[in-house]
Design a protein around this motif. Structure first.
Motif, PDB file in Angstrom:
ATOM      1  N   SER A  26      40.315 -27.277 -21.593  1.00 10.11           N
ATOM      2  CA  SER A  26      40.602 -25.853 -21.617  1.00 10.11           C
ATOM      3  C   SER A  26      42.103 -25.630 -21.565  1.00 10.11           C
ATOM      4  O   SER A  26      42.853 -26.488 -21.109  1.00 10.11           O
ATOM      5  N   ILE A  27      42.509 -24.453 -22.004  1.00  6.34           N
ATOM      6  CA  ILE A  27      43.906 -24.056 -21.862  1.00  6.34           C
ATOM      7  C   ILE A  27      44.069 -23.048 -20.718  1.00  6.34           C
ATOM      8  O   ILE A  27      45.151 -22.551 -20.477  1.00  6.34           O
ATOM      9  N   LYS A  28      42.982 -22.755 -20.007  1.00 13.69           N
ATOM     10  CA  LYS A  28      43.060 -21.905 -18.816  1.00 13.69           C
ATOM     11  C   LYS A  28      43.626 -22.717 -17.648  1.00 13.69           C
ATOM     12  O   LYS A  28      43.806 -23.926 -17.750  1.00 13.69           O
ATOM     13  N   GLU A  29      43.858 -22.087 -16.498  1.00 14.10           N
ATOM     14  CA  GLU A  29      44.455 -22.779 -15.353  1.00 14.10           C
ATOM     15  C   GLU A  29      43.626 -23.986 -14.912  1.00 14.10           C
ATOM     16  O   GLU A  29      44.158 -25.043 -14.621  1.00 14.10           O
ATOM     17  N   SER A  57      51.635 -18.902 -17.482  1.00 17.25           N
ATOM     18  CA  SER A  57      52.838 -18.959 -16.657  1.00 17.25           C
ATOM     19  C   SER A  57      52.490 -18.747 -15.188  1.00 17.25           C
ATOM     20  O   SER A  57      51.565 -18.015 -14.850  1.00 17.25           O
ATOM     21  N   ASP A  58      53.227 -19.431 -14.313  1.00 16.80           N
ATOM     22  CA  ASP A  58      53.052 -19.353 -12.865  1.00 16.80           C
ATOM     23  C   ASP A  58      51.669 -19.798 -12.399  1.00 16.80           C
ATOM     24  O   ASP A  58      51.172 -19.333 -11.383  1.00 16.80           O
ATOM     25  N   LYS A  59      51.012 -20.662 -13.169  1.00 15.99           N
ATOM     26  CA  LYS A  59      49.700 -21.206 -12.803  1.00 15.99           C
ATOM     27  C   LYS A  59      49.801 -22.723 -12.756  1.00 15.99           C
ATOM     28  O   LYS A  59      50.754 -23.308 -13.251  1.00 15.99           O
ATOM     29  N   MET A  87      55.837 -26.693 -15.323  1.00 14.87           N
ATOM     30  CA  MET A  87      54.637 -26.327 -14.591  1.00 14.87           C
ATOM     31  C   MET A  87      54.152 -27.514 -13.775  1.00 14.87           C
ATOM     32  O   MET A  87      54.359 -28.666 -14.133  1.00 14.87           O
ATOM     33  N   MET A  88      53.463 -27.235 -12.676  1.00 15.38           N
ATOM     34  CA  MET A  88      52.872 -28.275 -11.847  1.00 15.38           C
ATOM     35  C   MET A  88      51.392 -28.398 -12.155  1.00 15.38           C
ATOM     36  O   MET A  88      50.792 -27.481 -12.716  1.00 15.38           O
TER      37      MET A  88
END
Length: 103
Positions: A26-29, A57-59, A87-88
């Motif tokens: 997935s490209i979700k968080e 962003s920020d996820k 990103m982490m």
């Protein structure tokens, strides 16, 4: 063979997911969120690859997120994350509960 989605997959019951050598992501968080409030859920994921290519962003970038009261079994699995620069992420995140168990 790989399958990538713009969806986040949720597991809220005990089950076995046999990918039979395939990849899913997935490209979700989070690619997979395993959670069932108030009940223990036992999930086995085997024989494949789960990826996460989050661009939110920020996820965080997380292939598998086991939340609370989860018994998770990973057998012959690869967990791959490819977050955007800066990103982490975590291959496997276990959190948000005192009753998580990792055999």
């Amino acid at each position: 063979m790989a399958c990538s989605s713009n969806e986040q997959f949720s597991i809220d019951k005990s089950m076995t997911l046999d990918l039979n050598g395939y990849s899913i992501g997935s490209i979700k968080e989070q690619s997979f969120v395993i959670n069932k409030y108030g009940e223990t859920t036992e999930v086995k994921q085997k024989n494949g690859t789960i990826t996460n290519d989050s661009s939110e962003s920020d996820k965080l970038s997380i292939p598998v997120f086991a939340r609370q009261r989860v018994k998770l079994h990973l057998e012959n699995m690869k967990l791959i994350l490819n977050p955007n620069a800066g990103m982490m992420g975590y291959g496997l995140r276990i959190g948000n509960g005192d009753h998580n168990q990792a055999p």
